[in-house]
Motif scaffolding. Structure first.
Motif, PDB file in Angstrom:
ATOM      1  N   ARG A   1       0.830  -1.203   0.000  1.00 17.27           N
ATOM      2  CA  ARG A   1       0.000   0.000   0.000  1.00 17.27           C
ATOM      3  C   ARG A   1       0.864   1.252   0.000  1.00 17.27           C
TER       4      ARG A   1
ATOM      5  N   ASN B   1       0.857   4.098  -2.874  1.00 14.84           N
ATOM      6  CA  ASN B   1       0.090   5.286  -2.504  1.00 14.84           C
ATOM      7  C   ASN B   1       0.946   6.285  -1.744  1.00 14.84           C
TER       8      ASN B   1
ATOM      9  N   SER C   1      -0.317   7.784   1.808  1.00 18.80           N
ATOM     10  CA  SER C   1      -0.598   6.927   2.959  1.00 18.80           C
ATOM     11  C   SER C   1       0.269   7.255   4.162  1.00 18.80           C
TER      12      SER C   1
END
Length: 406
Positions: A45, A49, A52
């Protein structure tokens, strides 16, 4: 800082004979696999991203220390450090995938069991608080202010383990070296499974990591060898490279700049070279297994299964889908696997790291696949065993050498 004599830190398996934890309960295989998968999901993740990131909550010297494994042969490794004046000894896991060093601390609101007494800042003549408006505090992922304007921190890990408390500074004794004003977390509230380690040593590249804090002494160079068995000893060394290693470029992912990346360009299995477009790859001492993008994993698995047809297959173990029943076999002829990094830097995997022995009737290939969306590979500690691995942060390169724990 004082102390200029080279010295060695041992790295040992937490449940090995060299460890007092050898007879303590180990986590189940499923717990280990779930924690590993959670860590990998989090990394994926973060790679995918950029948004994040966490928000605020309110001359060269070198030193070598022994390293040991935690969690029954797969997962973490520990070293002993000293904190405070007079020095008290603590056993901490080290992690290339995080920056903050911390230990459980008095007063303890919520602490898990550990072997050593908790660190007590009031018993150290060199302890000082850090103000919450200092740059040391504001560079943390999550920070805040106490009622007396001292720095508070919070750190949550990928398996939802967490620590929070006060960011403080005190003397760190690392092997024979003494490092003044080392900044670390005094954890008052700590939850999760750290294997009864007293805390964690952060070896990432962020501002709060031990690598950044000791840059003027150790030139942002460290190396280690992770032992392959519970009765073996490796090392962690700060401040010097190792002769006989071959280097590949160290890369930086802008979404998670404190972590260590390189490029995997091929894998050789049973003499067959699987070439693919260079794949962004993270070296992670905190993950146990290795995770490959689906197309690469499928090619590796196909050849591995063809080479293992002499052994009956067994049911999958969580995310490890290539398992065998080895009942009645005293030896196993698993195919040789070599990871090949940019620049043709080769890493021949230790045989103990190719199969994960859940039981004689269920021994599994120690690779799994990542999800489809993220084309990043993660090399866990089972596939780093017995190499000298050098992180030359100052020169942006990572080196691999054989026979590292000898």
């Amino acid at each position: 800082m004082t102390g200029t004599t080279p010295s060695r830190f041992n790295v040992v398996h937490w449940h090995g004979l060299c460890s007092s934890r050898a007879r303590q309960d180990k986590p189940s295989h499923m717990e280990l696999l779930r924690r590993d998968q959670a860590r990998v999901n989090y990394i994926q993740r973060r790679v995918a991203n950029a948004n994040s990131l966490l928000n605020p909550v309110g001359g060269s010297l070198f030193a070598r220390v022994p390293v040991s494994i935690i969690l029954g042969g797969a997962s973490g490794y520990i070293i002993n450090i000293g904190l405070g004046t007079p020095t008290k000894s603590f056993s901490v896991m080290f992690d290339t995938g995080s920056d903050l060093t911390w230990t459980q601390c008095v007063p303890c609101v919520n602490c898990y069991p550990q072997k050593n007494p908790f660190y007590d800042p009031t018993q150290s003549s060199t302890f000082t608080d850090i103000l919450c408006n200092s740059s040391f505090c504001t560079k943390l992922d999550k920070f805040g202010c106490s009622s007396t304007s001292t720095c508070l921190y919070e750190e949550e890990y990928t398996d939802h383990s967490s620590t929070n408390g006060s960011l403080i500074q005190d003397t760190l004794t690392f092997s024979s070296d003494t490092i003044q004003n080392f900044r670390f977390g005094c954890g008052h509230n700590n939850t999760g499974d750290f294997g009864q380690a007293d805390g964690l040593l952060g070896l990432g590249r962020g501002a709060i990591s031990i690598i950044s804090q000791t840059a003027q002494f150790y030139n942002k160079v460290f190396s280690y060898c992770l032992p392959s068995g519970s009765n073996e000893i490796g090392y962690l060394e700060l401040g010097t490279s190792v002769p006989g290693v071959k280097y590949t470029p160290m890369l930086t992912n802008p979404n998670i700049p404190s972590l260590y990346f390189l490029k995997l360009i091929a894998i050789s299995i049973a003499g067959t070279r699987l070439s693919f477009s260079p794949t962004e790859t993270m070296l992670d001492s905190g993950a146990s297994f290795s995770y490959l993008p689906p197309t690469i994993y499928s090619a590796l698995r196909s050849i591995f299964r063809k080479e293992m047809t002499n052994y009956p297959m067994a049911s999958p173990l969580f995310n490890l889908d290539t398992c065998y029943d080895l009942t009645g076999h005293s030896e196993v002829d698993a195919p040789e696997i070599v990871l090949i990094y940019d620049g043709e830097v080769t890493a021949y995997l230790d045989g103990s790291g190719i199969l994960y022995i859940h039981s004689l009737s269920q021994a599994c290939l120690t690779f799994a696949k990542t999800n489809e969306e993220v084309k990043v590979a993660i090399i866990g500690n089972m596939h780093q065993r017995r190499f000298n691995i050098v992180y030359d942060v100052a020169n942006s390169r990572i080196g691999f050498g054989s026979n590292g724990c000898n």
